[in-house]
Design an enzyme around this catalytic site. Structure first.
Site, PDB file in Angstrom:
ATOM      1  N   ASP A 173      49.996  17.340  22.810  1.00  0.00           N
ATOM      2  CA  ASP A 173      49.209  18.656  22.662  1.00  0.00           C
ATOM      3  C   ASP A 173      49.455  19.999  23.294  1.00  0.00           C
ATOM      4  O   ASP A 173      48.619  20.336  24.352  1.00  0.00           O
ATOM      5  CB  ASP A 173      47.528  18.308  22.563  1.00  0.00           C
ATOM      6  N   SER A 193      39.874  24.902  24.983  1.00  0.00           N
ATOM      7  CA  SER A 193      41.183  24.088  24.523  1.00  0.00           C
ATOM      8  C   SER A 193      42.362  25.313  24.918  1.00  0.00           C
ATOM      9  O   SER A 193      42.167  26.327  24.481  1.00  0.00           O
ATOM     10  CB  SER A 193      41.147  23.822  23.169  1.00  0.00           C
ATOM     11  N   HIS A 228      46.733  22.068  19.353  1.00  0.00           N
ATOM     12  CA  HIS A 228      45.914  22.040  18.005  1.00  0.00           C
ATOM     13  C   HIS A 228      45.414  23.612  18.307  1.00  0.00           C
ATOM     14  O   HIS A 228      44.319  23.542  17.241  1.00  0.00           O
ATOM     15  CB  HIS A 228      44.691  21.077  18.238  1.00  0.00           C
TER      16      HIS A 228
HETATM   17  N1  ARG Z   1      39.063  20.547  21.827  1.00  0.00           N
HETATM   18  C1  ARG Z   1      38.112  21.411  22.608  1.00  0.00           C
HETATM   19  C2  ARG Z   1      38.723  22.795  22.083  1.00  0.00           C
HETATM   20  O1  ARG Z   1      39.362  22.698  21.129  1.00  0.00           O
HETATM   21  C3  ARG Z   1      38.332  21.174  24.155  1.00  0.00           C
HETATM   22  C4  ARG Z   1      37.291  20.168  24.302  1.00  0.00           C
HETATM   23  C5  ARG Z   1      37.390  19.766  25.794  1.00  0.00           C
HETATM   24  N2  ARG Z   1      36.158  18.752  25.790  1.00  0.00           N
HETATM   25  C6  ARG Z   1      35.914  18.410  27.126  1.00  0.00           C
HETATM   26  N3  ARG Z   1      34.773  17.667  27.039  1.00  0.00           N
HETATM   27  N4  ARG Z   1      36.750  18.514  28.138  1.00  0.00           N
HETATM   28  O2  ARG Z   1      38.077  23.659  22.563  1.00  0.00           O
END
Ligand code: ARG
Length: 259
Positions: free
Chosen positions: A116, A207, A69
């Site tokens: 992912d 992420s 993503h």
């Molecule tokens: N989807 C998030 C990003 O794009 C990462 C989130 C991780 N969240 C968590 N509570 N561990 O950076």
């Protein structure tokens, strides 16, 4: 990525009148830091920052492993700048490279649906140490280290200049899947490792970054990729990471293809 799909999912839940009691007004969002420490340059020399607001790891001299993503679809891609070689992104020693192509997991749809991961080919080899993938699933449980330049709290809308890292413990798939049931997000258990620790978590902007552990020789090896979570460091919702052992063969094949 900085974008937060799970929060959007929660917003939809709230808007639909299906108000979850587990995250009610009596339970304010976690605003304190997500319990990490600042890393020193050289401590995690393969950790890189992407201009897409994500992290990644150098798994070959000109290949970065990140989350699906965090990038666009498979194909030529000149849009991503990678900053490497430093914990402080503004330090003198920072080196940059640009993407030339991306291979994203063929099954990728969105972060909560598994698959992912992605590899990015760089326009040049960075003369930095690379990170190996764990050889098998034997390292998928226990204490692991996670890191990134993302938010140090759910309420912080700021990305960090310095790399932060923290230790979290893995959580059994079924426990994690149960935790996410009220959100109507069905955890793809076979693709994921969940991990948490009270007051400690990765957050938006982390992420794509690596979850690592030391092998018997004391060398770091990559176990996971920061993927998603509902909020950050909420006791009810563990962080979810892409399970490297599940995709190891595919990631290595993709790496070989572009390296
Ligand atoms: N989807 C998030 C990003 O794009 C990462 C989130 C991780 N969240 C968590 N509570 N561990 O950076």
């Amino acid at each position: 990525m900085v974008r937060n799909v799970p929060l959007i999912a929660l917003a939809i839940l709230l808007a639909s009148g299906d108000v979850p009691t587990y995250a009610g007004a009596d339970r304010p969002p976690v605003l304190e830091v997500v319990g990490g420490n600042e890393a020193k340059t050289g401590e995690f020399p393969w950790a890189v920052r992407l201009s897409t607001g994500c992290g990644g790891a150098l798994t070959a001299p000109r290949v970065v492993l990140t989350a699906g993503h965090c990038v666009g679809p498979t194909g030529p891609n000149k849009k991503i700048t990678v900053t490497a070689g430093v914990a402080d992104l503004e330090a003198r020693g920072a080196v940059t490279a640009h993407s030339v192509a991306v291979i994203r997991a063929p099954g990728f749809v969105t972060e909560t649906r598994g698959d992912d991961w992605a590899v990015i080919k760089l326009d040049r080899a960075l003369g930095l140490p690379t990170l190996d993938l764990v050889p098998d699933a034997s390292g998928d449980t226990g204490d692991v280290t996670v890191m990134g330049w993302g938010q140090t709290g759910e309420g912080s809308l700021r990305q960090e200049r310095r790399l932060h890292y923290a230790t979290v413990s893995t959580i059994p798939d079924d426990t994690c899947a149960k935790a996410y049931l009220p959100t109507k997000i069905a955890l793809v258990t076979e693709d994921s490792i969940c991990a948490a620790r009270h007051g400690v978590d990765t957050c938006q902007g982390d992420s794509g970054g690596p979850m690592v552990r030391r092998d018997k020789e004391g060398r770091w090896a990559q176990v996971g990729i920061v993927s998603w979570g509902l909020g950050c460091a909420r006791d009810a919702y563990p962080g979810v990471y892409t399970q490297i052992s599940r995709f190891r063969t595919a990631i290595l094949a993709a790496t070989r293809k572009i390296a």
